[in-house]
Scaffold this motif. Sequence first.
Motif, PDB file in Angstrom:
ATOM      1  N   TYR A  11      -5.231  -4.386  15.632  1.00 25.53           N
ATOM      2  CA  TYR A  11      -4.407  -5.592  15.506  1.00 25.53           C
ATOM      3  C   TYR A  11      -3.754  -5.913  16.842  1.00 25.53           C
ATOM      4  N   LEU A  25     -10.492  -5.978  10.776  1.00 19.31           N
ATOM      5  CA  LEU A  25      -9.141  -5.737  10.253  1.00 19.31           C
ATOM      6  C   LEU A  25      -9.180  -5.561   8.736  1.00 19.31           C
ATOM      7  N   GLN A  35      -4.471  -9.106  19.325  1.00 21.55           N
ATOM      8  CA  GLN A  35      -3.381  -9.907  19.865  1.00 21.55           C
ATOM      9  C   GLN A  35      -3.478 -10.011  21.381  1.00 21.55           C
ATOM     10  N   GLU A  93      -3.498  -0.768  13.167  1.00 23.84           N
ATOM     11  CA  GLU A  93      -2.421  -1.119  14.096  1.00 23.84           C
ATOM     12  C   GLU A  93      -2.969  -1.254  15.515  1.00 23.84           C
ATOM     13  N   VAL A 118      -3.524  -8.549   5.104  1.00 28.98           N
ATOM     14  CA  VAL A 118      -3.819  -8.931   6.487  1.00 28.98           C
ATOM     15  C   VAL A 118      -3.095 -10.211   6.832  1.00 28.98           C
ATOM     16  N   THR A 169      -6.165 -12.646  14.079  1.00 34.00           N
ATOM     17  CA  THR A 169      -5.366 -11.654  13.362  1.00 34.00           C
ATOM     18  C   THR A 169      -4.958 -12.142  11.977  1.00 34.00           C
ATOM     19  N   ALA A 172       0.187 -10.165   9.342  1.00 35.05           N
ATOM     20  CA  ALA A 172       0.021 -10.837  10.620  1.00 35.05           C
ATOM     21  C   ALA A 172       1.091 -11.906  10.824  1.00 35.05           C
TER      22      ALA A 172
END
Length: 336
Positions: free
Chosen positions: A206, A190, A210, A203, A260, A216, A264
């Motif tokens: 991420y 990331l 998740q 995106e 980040v 994250t 997040a």
Amino acid sequence: DTGKAAGLRLGKPVIAFPTIASTCAACTAVSILYHPDGSFRGPCFLPAPPAHTFIYTPVIAAAPPRYLWAGMGDTYAKYFEATMSARGDELAHYHALGVGESRMCLDPLLTYGEAAMRDHRAGRVTEALEQVILTIIVNTAVASILLTADKAIDYNTGLAHAVFYALTAFPELGIERDHLHGEVVGFGVLILLLADNQEKMFETMYRFNQSVGLPTKLADIGVGEEDLPRVIPQVLKMHDIDHSPYPITQEMLAFFGREVRETAQGTLVTYRGGMDLHFVLGDYTVTVDGSRAVKLDDQELACAEWVHWSEVPHDPDGYSLTRTMMCDFYARFANR
């Protein structure tokens, strides 16, 4: 890795029987060495990978799921690091082949990863689980062997691994004690994607992290904001980023490390004038384009419904959307 290095010193062939799918070590021609305190020492290149690797899916499926989970983070890093490190270079045939193969370290995980984790936790041996096991152990190893055919790490590593190895320099953070290699490398990806301005792919990854529970945000790997002033300079010392398409700077990592963490947590996003911005808020993708139009999952919203831009402080880097604005946005539109 220890067995492979011992085989080299003893002059004996090595046969691998992996019982977990956490890295590609069972098929690669390199051993990663550490100092007794757990800090990274360096790679030991071998003349060949193991003579044979026996992958028996039911055995790996019986292992704790966290190993496969972390293995996915280490595996998809191969694609992002190889393509970034090789960018703009005139590659030897074997390096070009390795960069091409690295795509197979990403696509199967995006296709099967979430289902594989579900099946693994349920104790089921399925096609999805087998595809992910083969991707982690075999696909990544094939790419690694090609990318290190000249016994150099230039195209086989990058910023994501630099983040992990730098953190091992601080044993008190407990990276080796409390976290798995691929778990931390997955978070490092990331950082890499934001540093490289790959917002769309950030995106995607991420959301993938998740979906399977990979990190994250900094807190997920036990790192606090107070640790960044010493961690970031250590990242810059790692040889993993020596072969980058541009210099990786402390300012770059300080900014993107913050982005980040705060993206997040849904607390702050910076809009740079004239550029499209994509970020994730709850289950939705929000887009702010260069004309300040706002879209929620591609549905355009009237800007007046959300932000009065004249009230947003302006600075040379663009506009900042404050936590209050984002919470208000989420309250208004989360149910659409």
